[in-house]
Write an enzyme that holds these catalytic residues in place. Structure first.
Site, PDB file in Angstrom:
ATOM      1  N   HIS A  67       0.920  -1.135  -0.122  1.00  0.00           N
ATOM      2  CA  HIS A  67       0.006   0.128  -0.144  1.00  0.00           C
ATOM      3  C   HIS A  67       0.865   1.151   0.112  1.00  0.00           C
ATOM      4  O   HIS A  67       2.186   1.139   0.094  1.00  0.00           O
ATOM      5  CB  HIS A  67      -0.717   0.121   1.193  1.00  0.00           C
ATOM      6  CG  HIS A  67      -0.497   0.061   2.657  1.00  0.00           C
ATOM      7  ND1 HIS A  67       0.597  -0.932   3.203  1.00  0.00           N
ATOM      8  CD2 HIS A  67      -0.453   1.075   3.567  1.00  0.00           C
ATOM      9  CE1 HIS A  67       0.891  -0.531   4.247  1.00  0.00           C
ATOM     10  NE2 HIS A  67       0.302   0.640   4.572  1.00  0.00           N
ATOM     11  N   HIS A  69       1.266   4.039   2.039  1.00  0.00           N
ATOM     12  CA  HIS A  69       1.718   4.576   3.257  1.00  0.00           C
ATOM     13  C   HIS A  69       3.170   4.824   2.990  1.00  0.00           C
ATOM     14  O   HIS A  69       3.833   3.963   2.490  1.00  0.00           O
ATOM     15  CB  HIS A  69       1.519   3.993   4.353  1.00  0.00           C
ATOM     16  CG  HIS A  69       0.129   4.580   5.158  1.00  0.00           C
ATOM     17  ND1 HIS A  69      -0.587   3.597   5.654  1.00  0.00           N
ATOM     18  CD2 HIS A  69      -0.286   5.814   5.255  1.00  0.00           C
ATOM     19  CE1 HIS A  69      -1.605   4.515   6.482  1.00  0.00           C
ATOM     20  NE2 HIS A  69      -1.599   5.611   6.009  1.00  0.00           N
ATOM     21  N   ASP A  71       5.658   4.603   4.929  1.00  0.00           N
ATOM     22  CA  ASP A  71       6.692   3.461   5.463  1.00  0.00           C
ATOM     23  C   ASP A  71       6.727   2.337   4.662  1.00  0.00           C
ATOM     24  O   ASP A  71       7.665   1.490   5.174  1.00  0.00           O
ATOM     25  CB  ASP A  71       6.387   3.224   7.003  1.00  0.00           C
ATOM     26  CG  ASP A  71       4.846   2.982   7.267  1.00  0.00           C
ATOM     27  OD1 ASP A  71       3.997   3.331   6.722  1.00  0.00           O
ATOM     28  OD2 ASP A  71       4.633   2.014   8.229  1.00  0.00           O
ATOM     29  N   HIS A  72       5.858   2.312   3.598  1.00  0.00           N
ATOM     30  CA  HIS A  72       6.057   1.312   2.810  1.00  0.00           C
ATOM     31  C   HIS A  72       6.304   1.530   1.241  1.00  0.00           C
ATOM     32  O   HIS A  72       6.911   0.377   0.386  1.00  0.00           O
ATOM     33  CB  HIS A  72       4.695   0.329   2.539  1.00  0.00           C
ATOM     34  CG  HIS A  72       4.045  -0.100   3.703  1.00  0.00           C
ATOM     35  ND1 HIS A  72       4.057  -1.414   4.424  1.00  0.00           N
ATOM     36  CD2 HIS A  72       3.806   0.671   5.055  1.00  0.00           C
ATOM     37  CE1 HIS A  72       3.826  -1.309   5.560  1.00  0.00           C
ATOM     38  NE2 HIS A  72       3.628  -0.207   6.007  1.00  0.00           N
ATOM     39  N   HIS A 156      -7.350  -1.807   6.760  1.00  0.00           N
ATOM     40  CA  HIS A 156      -6.341  -0.764   7.092  1.00  0.00           C
ATOM     41  C   HIS A 156      -6.947   0.378   6.968  1.00  0.00           C
ATOM     42  O   HIS A 156      -6.219   1.381   6.048  1.00  0.00           O
ATOM     43  CB  HIS A 156      -5.087  -1.052   6.336  1.00  0.00           C
ATOM     44  CG  HIS A 156      -3.945  -0.284   6.904  1.00  0.00           C
ATOM     45  ND1 HIS A 156      -3.608  -0.149   8.378  1.00  0.00           N
ATOM     46  CD2 HIS A 156      -3.027   0.571   6.319  1.00  0.00           C
ATOM     47  CE1 HIS A 156      -2.652   0.877   8.279  1.00  0.00           C
ATOM     48  NE2 HIS A 156      -2.182   1.216   7.218  1.00  0.00           N
ATOM     49  N   ASP A 179      -0.323  -4.255   6.375  1.00  0.00           N
ATOM     50  CA  ASP A 179      -1.050  -3.418   7.607  1.00  0.00           C
ATOM     51  C   ASP A 179      -2.570  -3.832   7.628  1.00  0.00           C
ATOM     52  O   ASP A 179      -3.209  -3.604   6.499  1.00  0.00           O
ATOM     53  CB  ASP A 179      -0.738  -2.033   7.542  1.00  0.00           C
ATOM     54  CG  ASP A 179       0.578  -1.498   7.701  1.00  0.00           C
ATOM     55  OD1 ASP A 179       1.752  -2.428   7.655  1.00  0.00           O
ATOM     56  OD2 ASP A 179       0.863  -0.322   7.950  1.00  0.00           O
ATOM     57  N   HIS A 249       6.517  -5.423  11.496  1.00  0.00           N
ATOM     58  CA  HIS A 249       5.839  -4.297  11.539  1.00  0.00           C
ATOM     59  C   HIS A 249       5.400  -3.780  12.973  1.00  0.00           C
ATOM     60  O   HIS A 249       4.282  -3.551  13.269  1.00  0.00           O
ATOM     61  CB  HIS A 249       4.715  -4.224  10.465  1.00  0.00           C
ATOM     62  CG  HIS A 249       4.325  -2.773  10.173  1.00  0.00           C
ATOM     63  ND1 HIS A 249       3.191  -2.221  11.242  1.00  0.00           N
ATOM     64  CD2 HIS A 249       4.344  -1.863   9.151  1.00  0.00           C
ATOM     65  CE1 HIS A 249       2.841  -1.027  10.628  1.00  0.00           C
ATOM     66  NE2 HIS A 249       3.684  -0.636   9.324  1.00  0.00           N
TER      67      HIS A 249
END
Length: 285
Positions: A67, A69, A71-72, A156, A179, A249
């Protein structure tokens, strides 16, 4: 079944985008299966993590983003660009949710000066011609040379395009939860997998985390609505009958009052099987 060994390296093990002194790095993993080297998620630190895992960046092959976000996905462009400057000369395919192509195009626009001058001055191939973006939804994502990849939309909020991924080659199978809040359909998706990599949160650390980060009430609300407690990850693993559960994570991942033993205690209430608690650079299998 392929004789190629299966190896999972947890390059970045923390949940969330913030970096703190001495702490772990955000989400990224390396999965070697069926002779393919697969990067799953591209949080900050993924490039250094791959090099530290002994991977030549020129061998970059398949990248999956669960996805969008930060941090990904924050280091997706820099990873590919750095591989390009290291001599990448073979195609790279990036699989990601809707919007991944837009993200890559904008990265190339931001780097236009550098890319154009390196093509002209250093004789490099055009990076745009080397990268294919495949945007996916639920279901079969790819099937190639014995490697099968499937996706399941998970829970999520407020991100709707967030997908668990199942990688299969021969008799081997590895599932990443992405997530997600506790999501019972994930157990069927992960049924019988050799390894389930599932996100995990510890209730004890949430208050200290939101106090440290700021915007406490809204962040707490997001965490509780959008992520899974360690015990919930254990329930999914038990219902799925997986061979090994990897908690990854981690939220929080850099709390000095929380150690590996705390994660084990939390997950053992629901999971009795083989267990790994992620840390940066850890090799599984």
């Amino acid at each position: 079944m392929s004789a190629d060994p299966t190896r999972l390296v947890l390059l970045g093990s923390k949940g969330g985008p913030a970096l703190r002194p001495g702490g772990p790095w955000p989400s990224s993993s390396l999965l070697e299966i069926g002779g393919r080297k697969i990067v799953v998620d591209c949080g900050l630190g993924v490039t250094r993590g791959l090099v530290d895992a002994g991977i030549s960046l020129k061998a970059l092959d398949l990248v999956f983003v669960t996805h969008l976000h930060s941090d990904h996905v924050l280091e997706l462009g820099p990873l590919i660009h750095t591989a390009w400057t290291a001599g990448l000369a073979t195609p790279v395919t990036v699989f990601g949710p809707p919007g991944t192509g837009h993200h890559w195009q904008r990265f190339c626009q931001a780097m236009e000066f550098d890319i154009e001058i390196r093509i002209a001055d250093e004789g490099r191939p055009d990076i745009a011609d080397m990268v294919s973006i495949v945007e996916f939804g639920e279901g079969r994502v790819m099937e190639e040379r014995g490697l099968k990849v499937s996706a399941l939309r998970v829970d999520h909020p407020p991100v709707t395009d967030c997908f668990a991924l199942r990688f299969e080659h021969g008799a081997k199978s590895v599932v990443f939860s992405a997530d997600t809040a506790f999501f019972p359909p994930l157990a069927d998706f992960a049924k019988g997998a050799d390894v389930l990599v599932h996100e995990a949160m510890l209730e004890d650390g949430i208050e200290r985390l939101v106090a440290k980060t700021g915007n406490g009430a809204r962040l707490r609300e997001h965490l509780l609505a959008s992520h899974s407690f360690a015990g919930e990850a254990g329930r999914i693993a038990t219902d799925a009958g997986v061979g090994r559960l990897v908690l990854n994570h981690l939220i929080p991942a850099d709390d000095p009052e929380i150690g590996e033993a705390d994660w084990i205690v939390a997950v053992r209430k629901t999971w009795a099987g083989d267990l790994t608690i992620a840390r940066d650079g850890l090799v599984v299998g």
